[in-house]
Design an enzyme around this catalytic site. Structure first.
Site, PDB file in Angstrom:
ATOM      1  N   HIS A   3      68.650 -42.522  -7.857  1.00  0.00           N
ATOM      2  CA  HIS A   3      68.357 -42.609  -6.420  1.00  0.00           C
ATOM      3  C   HIS A   3      67.098 -41.811  -6.072  1.00  0.00           C
ATOM      4  O   HIS A   3      66.323 -42.201  -5.204  1.00  0.00           O
ATOM      5  CB  HIS A   3      69.510 -42.033  -5.583  1.00  0.00           C
ATOM      6  CG  HIS A   3      70.590 -43.024  -5.263  1.00  0.00           C
ATOM      7  ND1 HIS A   3      70.352 -44.190  -4.574  1.00  0.00           N
ATOM      8  CD2 HIS A   3      71.929 -43.015  -5.510  1.00  0.00           C
ATOM      9  CE1 HIS A   3      71.498 -44.860  -4.419  1.00  0.00           C
ATOM     10  NE2 HIS A   3      72.471 -44.170  -4.983  1.00  0.00           N
TER      11      HIS A   3
ATOM     12  N   HIS B  69      73.332 -42.178 -12.099  1.00  0.00           N
ATOM     13  CA  HIS B  69      73.282 -42.975 -10.871  1.00  0.00           C
ATOM     14  C   HIS B  69      72.578 -42.204  -9.744  1.00  0.00           C
ATOM     15  O   HIS B  69      71.693 -42.737  -9.071  1.00  0.00           O
ATOM     16  CB  HIS B  69      74.721 -43.339 -10.467  1.00  0.00           C
ATOM     17  CG  HIS B  69      74.839 -44.152  -9.220  1.00  0.00           C
ATOM     18  ND1 HIS B  69      75.328 -45.428  -9.205  1.00  0.00           N
ATOM     19  CD2 HIS B  69      74.527 -43.852  -7.920  1.00  0.00           C
ATOM     20  CE1 HIS B  69      75.310 -45.883  -7.959  1.00  0.00           C
ATOM     21  NE2 HIS B  69      74.828 -44.951  -7.154  1.00  0.00           N
ATOM     22  N   GLU B  70      72.956 -40.933  -9.563  1.00  0.00           N
ATOM     23  CA  GLU B  70      72.392 -40.154  -8.455  1.00  0.00           C
ATOM     24  C   GLU B  70      70.931 -39.774  -8.705  1.00  0.00           C
ATOM     25  O   GLU B  70      70.115 -39.791  -7.780  1.00  0.00           O
ATOM     26  CB  GLU B  70      73.234 -38.901  -8.191  1.00  0.00           C
ATOM     27  CG  GLU B  70      74.699 -39.163  -7.813  1.00  0.00           C
ATOM     28  CD  GLU B  70      74.879 -40.152  -6.668  1.00  0.00           C
ATOM     29  OE1 GLU B  70      74.002 -40.213  -5.789  1.00  0.00           O
ATOM     30  OE2 GLU B  70      75.890 -40.871  -6.659  1.00  0.00           O
TER      31      GLU B  70
ATOM     32  N   GLN C  31      69.693 -41.470   0.412  1.00  0.00           N
ATOM     33  CA  GLN C  31      70.723 -42.316   1.023  1.00  0.00           C
ATOM     34  C   GLN C  31      70.993 -41.940   2.469  1.00  0.00           C
ATOM     35  O   GLN C  31      71.601 -42.711   3.207  1.00  0.00           O
ATOM     36  CB  GLN C  31      72.043 -42.217   0.228  1.00  0.00           C
ATOM     37  CG  GLN C  31      71.954 -42.828  -1.159  1.00  0.00           C
ATOM     38  CD  GLN C  31      73.287 -42.734  -1.875  1.00  0.00           C
ATOM     39  OE1 GLN C  31      73.585 -41.733  -2.504  1.00  0.00           O
ATOM     40  NE2 GLN C  31      74.101 -43.774  -1.788  1.00  0.00           N
TER      41      GLN C  31
ATOM     42  N   GLY D  26      79.473 -39.147  -5.229  1.00  0.00           N
ATOM     43  CA  GLY D  26      78.132 -38.614  -5.330  1.00  0.00           C
ATOM     44  C   GLY D  26      77.294 -39.144  -4.184  1.00  0.00           C
ATOM     45  O   GLY D  26      77.597 -40.210  -3.635  1.00  0.00           O
TER      46      GLY D  26
ATOM     47  N   CYS E 258      78.092 -48.311  -5.105  1.00  0.00           N
ATOM     48  CA  CYS E 258      77.202 -47.366  -4.436  1.00  0.00           C
ATOM     49  C   CYS E 258      77.422 -47.487  -2.940  1.00  0.00           C
ATOM     50  O   CYS E 258      77.550 -48.595  -2.416  1.00  0.00           O
ATOM     51  CB  CYS E 258      75.759 -47.731  -4.781  1.00  0.00           C
ATOM     52  SG  CYS E 258      74.543 -46.687  -3.973  1.00  0.00           S
ATOM     53  N   LEU E 259      77.452 -46.355  -2.244  1.00  0.00           N
ATOM     54  CA  LEU E 259      77.641 -46.374  -0.790  1.00  0.00           C
ATOM     55  C   LEU E 259      76.497 -47.111  -0.094  1.00  0.00           C
ATOM     56  O   LEU E 259      76.642 -47.560   1.040  1.00  0.00           O
ATOM     57  CB  LEU E 259      77.740 -44.945  -0.245  1.00  0.00           C
ATOM     58  CG  LEU E 259      78.916 -44.102  -0.745  1.00  0.00           C
ATOM     59  CD1 LEU E 259      78.791 -42.667  -0.250  1.00  0.00           C
ATOM     60  CD2 LEU E 259      80.240 -44.716  -0.318  1.00  0.00           C
TER      61      LEU E 259
HETATM   62 ZN   LIG Z   1      74.411 -44.792  -5.138  1.00  0.00          ZN
END
Ligand SMILES: [Zn+2]
Length: 177
Positions: free
Chosen positions: A148, A144-145, A51, A46, A102-103
Protein backbone atom coordinates in the site's frame (compact mmCIF):
# COMPACT_ATOMS: atom_id res chain seq x y z
CA UNK A 1 -9.90 9.76 18.75
CA UNK A 2 -11.73 9.41 15.50
CA UNK A 3 -12.86 6.83 13.03
CA UNK A 4 -11.41 7.79 9.67
CA UNK A 5 -12.97 7.25 6.27
CA UNK A 6 -11.36 4.31 4.47
CA UNK A 7 -10.93 5.17 0.81
CA UNK A 8 -11.62 2.58 -1.87
CA UNK A 9 -10.24 1.81 -5.32
CA UNK A 10 -9.85 3.75 -7.64
CA UNK A 11 -9.23 6.65 -5.21
CA UNK A 12 -5.95 8.39 -6.19
CA UNK A 13 -4.14 8.25 -2.84
CA UNK A 14 -4.24 4.44 -3.02
CA UNK A 15 -2.36 4.38 -6.29
CA UNK A 16 0.65 6.58 -5.55
CA UNK A 17 3.81 5.92 -3.50
CA UNK A 18 3.93 7.41 -0.02
CA UNK A 19 6.74 9.52 1.44
CA UNK A 20 8.90 8.72 4.45
CA UNK A 21 8.08 10.14 7.86
CA UNK A 22 11.06 12.00 9.30
CA UNK A 23 9.50 13.43 12.43
CA UNK A 24 7.11 11.45 14.62
CA UNK A 25 5.23 14.47 15.97
CA UNK A 26 1.88 14.68 17.75
CA UNK A 27 -0.03 14.78 14.46
CA UNK A 28 1.58 11.50 13.38
CA UNK A 29 0.87 9.92 16.78
CA UNK A 30 -2.76 11.03 16.59
CA UNK A 31 -3.03 9.66 13.06
CA UNK A 32 -1.69 6.30 14.27
CA UNK A 33 -4.26 6.16 17.12
CA UNK A 34 -7.05 6.97 14.69
CA UNK A 35 -5.79 4.39 12.19
CA UNK A 36 -5.79 1.71 14.90
CA UNK A 37 -9.37 2.52 15.89
CA UNK A 38 -10.47 2.67 12.27
CA UNK A 39 -8.91 -0.73 11.58
CA UNK A 40 -10.76 -2.43 14.45
CA UNK A 41 -14.01 -0.68 13.60
CA UNK A 42 -13.86 -1.84 9.94
CA UNK A 43 -12.89 -4.57 11.01
CA UNK A 44 -9.55 -5.42 9.45
CA UNK A 45 -6.18 -6.83 10.50
CA UNK A 46 -4.05 -4.15 8.90
CA UNK A 47 -4.38 -0.59 7.60
CA UNK A 48 -1.96 1.67 5.76
CA UNK A 49 -2.03 5.48 5.84
CA UNK A 50 -2.81 5.92 2.11
CA UNK A 51 -6.07 4.06 2.78
CA UNK A 52 -7.19 7.00 4.90
CA UNK A 53 -5.89 9.53 2.38
CA UNK A 54 -2.49 10.22 3.96
CA UNK A 55 0.44 9.39 1.68
CA UNK A 56 2.96 8.77 4.44
CA UNK A 57 4.82 5.51 5.13
CA UNK A 58 2.83 4.33 8.15
CA UNK A 59 0.91 1.14 8.76
CA UNK A 60 -0.89 -0.42 11.70
CA UNK A 61 -1.65 -4.09 12.28
CA UNK A 62 -3.61 -6.21 14.69
CA UNK A 63 -1.07 -8.00 16.91
CA UNK A 64 -3.57 -10.84 17.46
CA UNK A 65 -4.47 -11.28 13.79
CA UNK A 66 -3.14 -14.81 13.58
CA UNK A 67 -4.89 -16.16 16.69
CA UNK A 68 -8.22 -14.33 16.61
CA UNK A 69 -10.26 -17.03 14.92
CA UNK A 70 -9.42 -19.43 17.69
CA UNK A 71 -12.42 -19.79 20.06
CA UNK A 72 -10.26 -19.64 23.16
CA UNK A 73 -8.96 -16.24 22.12
CA UNK A 74 -12.36 -14.63 21.61
CA UNK A 75 -11.94 -12.39 24.64
CA UNK A 76 -8.62 -10.94 23.52
CA UNK A 77 -8.77 -7.22 23.60
CA UNK A 78 -7.95 -5.15 20.59
CA UNK A 79 -4.28 -4.37 20.44
CA UNK A 80 -2.37 -2.93 17.51
CA UNK A 81 1.13 -1.84 16.64
CA UNK A 82 2.33 0.78 14.20
CA UNK A 83 5.29 0.59 11.86
CA UNK A 84 6.81 3.75 10.45
CA UNK A 85 8.94 3.68 7.29
CA UNK A 86 8.75 -0.14 7.12
CA UNK A 87 10.86 -1.96 4.54
CA UNK A 88 11.17 -5.61 3.61
CA UNK A 89 14.90 -6.30 3.78
CA UNK A 90 14.79 -10.05 3.22
CA UNK A 91 12.22 -12.51 1.85
CA UNK A 92 12.12 -16.21 1.15
CA UNK A 93 9.82 -19.07 0.27
CA UNK A 94 6.48 -18.86 -1.45
CA UNK A 95 2.87 -19.27 -0.36
CA UNK A 96 -0.53 -18.42 -1.74
CA UNK A 97 -2.66 -16.27 0.53
CA UNK A 98 -6.15 -17.72 0.47
CA UNK A 99 -8.90 -15.23 -0.27
CA UNK A 100 -6.83 -12.14 0.36
CA UNK A 101 -9.01 -9.07 0.73
CA UNK A 102 -8.60 -5.37 1.41
CA UNK A 103 -10.74 -2.69 3.06
CA UNK A 104 -10.01 -0.55 0.00
CA UNK A 105 -11.04 -3.16 -2.57
CA UNK A 106 -14.76 -3.72 -2.16
CA UNK A 107 -16.52 -7.03 -2.72
CA UNK A 108 -13.51 -8.90 -4.02
CA UNK A 109 -11.10 -11.52 -2.75
CA UNK A 110 -8.37 -13.44 -4.52
CA UNK A 111 -5.54 -15.87 -3.95
CA UNK A 112 -2.25 -14.00 -4.16
CA UNK A 113 1.27 -15.38 -4.43
CA UNK A 114 3.38 -14.05 -1.54
CA UNK A 115 6.70 -14.73 0.16
CA UNK A 116 6.37 -17.20 2.99
CA UNK A 117 8.78 -15.39 5.27
CA UNK A 118 9.88 -11.75 5.38
CA UNK A 119 12.25 -9.69 7.49
CA UNK A 120 11.00 -6.17 8.15
CA UNK A 121 12.92 -3.12 9.25
CA UNK A 122 10.98 -0.12 10.60
CA UNK A 123 10.73 2.31 13.50
CA UNK A 124 7.94 2.21 16.07
CA UNK A 125 5.81 5.08 17.39
CA UNK A 126 8.57 5.98 19.88
CA UNK A 127 11.13 6.23 17.10
CA UNK A 128 12.85 3.02 18.19
CA UNK A 129 14.44 0.94 15.41
CA UNK A 130 12.94 -2.51 14.90
CA UNK A 131 13.95 -5.50 12.84
CA UNK A 132 11.96 -8.74 12.92
CA UNK A 133 11.02 -11.76 10.85
CA UNK A 134 7.51 -13.14 10.39
CA UNK A 135 6.01 -15.97 8.39
CA UNK A 136 2.64 -17.23 7.19
CA UNK A 137 -0.35 -14.93 7.67
CA UNK A 138 1.74 -12.30 9.45
CA UNK A 139 4.15 -12.22 6.51
CA UNK A 140 1.21 -11.80 4.12
CA UNK A 141 -0.15 -8.89 6.19
CA UNK A 142 3.27 -7.17 6.12
CA UNK A 143 3.62 -7.58 2.34
CA UNK A 144 0.05 -6.42 1.73
CA UNK A 145 0.38 -3.31 3.92
CA UNK A 146 3.87 -2.33 2.73
CA UNK A 147 2.59 -2.68 -0.85
CA UNK A 148 0.00 0.00 0.00
CA UNK A 149 2.87 2.39 0.82
CA UNK A 150 4.17 1.87 -2.71
CA UNK A 151 0.74 2.45 -4.26
CA UNK A 152 0.28 -1.27 -4.97
CA UNK A 153 -2.97 -3.13 -4.27
CA UNK A 154 -3.39 -6.90 -4.14
CA UNK A 155 -5.34 -6.70 -7.40
CA UNK A 156 -2.06 -5.58 -9.00
CA UNK A 157 -0.64 -8.99 -8.09
CA UNK A 158 -3.30 -11.20 -9.70
CA UNK A 159 -3.63 -12.19 -13.34
CA UNK A 160 -4.29 -9.43 -15.87
CA UNK A 161 -7.55 -11.12 -16.81
CA UNK A 162 -8.88 -11.24 -13.25
CA UNK A 163 -7.79 -7.64 -12.70
CA UNK A 164 -9.55 -6.49 -15.86
CA UNK A 165 -12.73 -8.23 -14.70
CA UNK A 166 -12.56 -6.55 -11.31
CA UNK A 167 -11.97 -3.12 -12.86
CA UNK A 168 -14.95 -3.63 -15.13
CA UNK A 169 -17.12 -4.47 -12.14
CA UNK A 170 -15.99 -1.29 -10.33
CA UNK A 171 -16.67 0.86 -13.39
CA UNK A 172 -20.15 -0.57 -13.65
CA UNK A 173 -20.84 0.09 -9.98
CA UNK A 174 -19.58 3.68 -10.19
CA UNK A 175 -21.86 4.26 -13.15
CA UNK A 176 -24.85 2.99 -11.21
CA UNK A 177 -24.25 5.38 -8.30
ZN1 LIG B 1 -5.29 -3.43 1.82
Amino acid sequence: MAILKVLTYPEKSLLKPSVKVDNINDDIKQLIQDMGETMFEAPGVGLAAPQVGVNKRILVYDVNATVKDDEKNKDLKNEFKALINPEIIDASGSIVSKEEGCLSVLDYKADVKRYEKVTVKAVNIDGKKLEFSVEGISAVIMQHEIDHLDGILFIDRISALKRAMYKKKVKKRLKEL
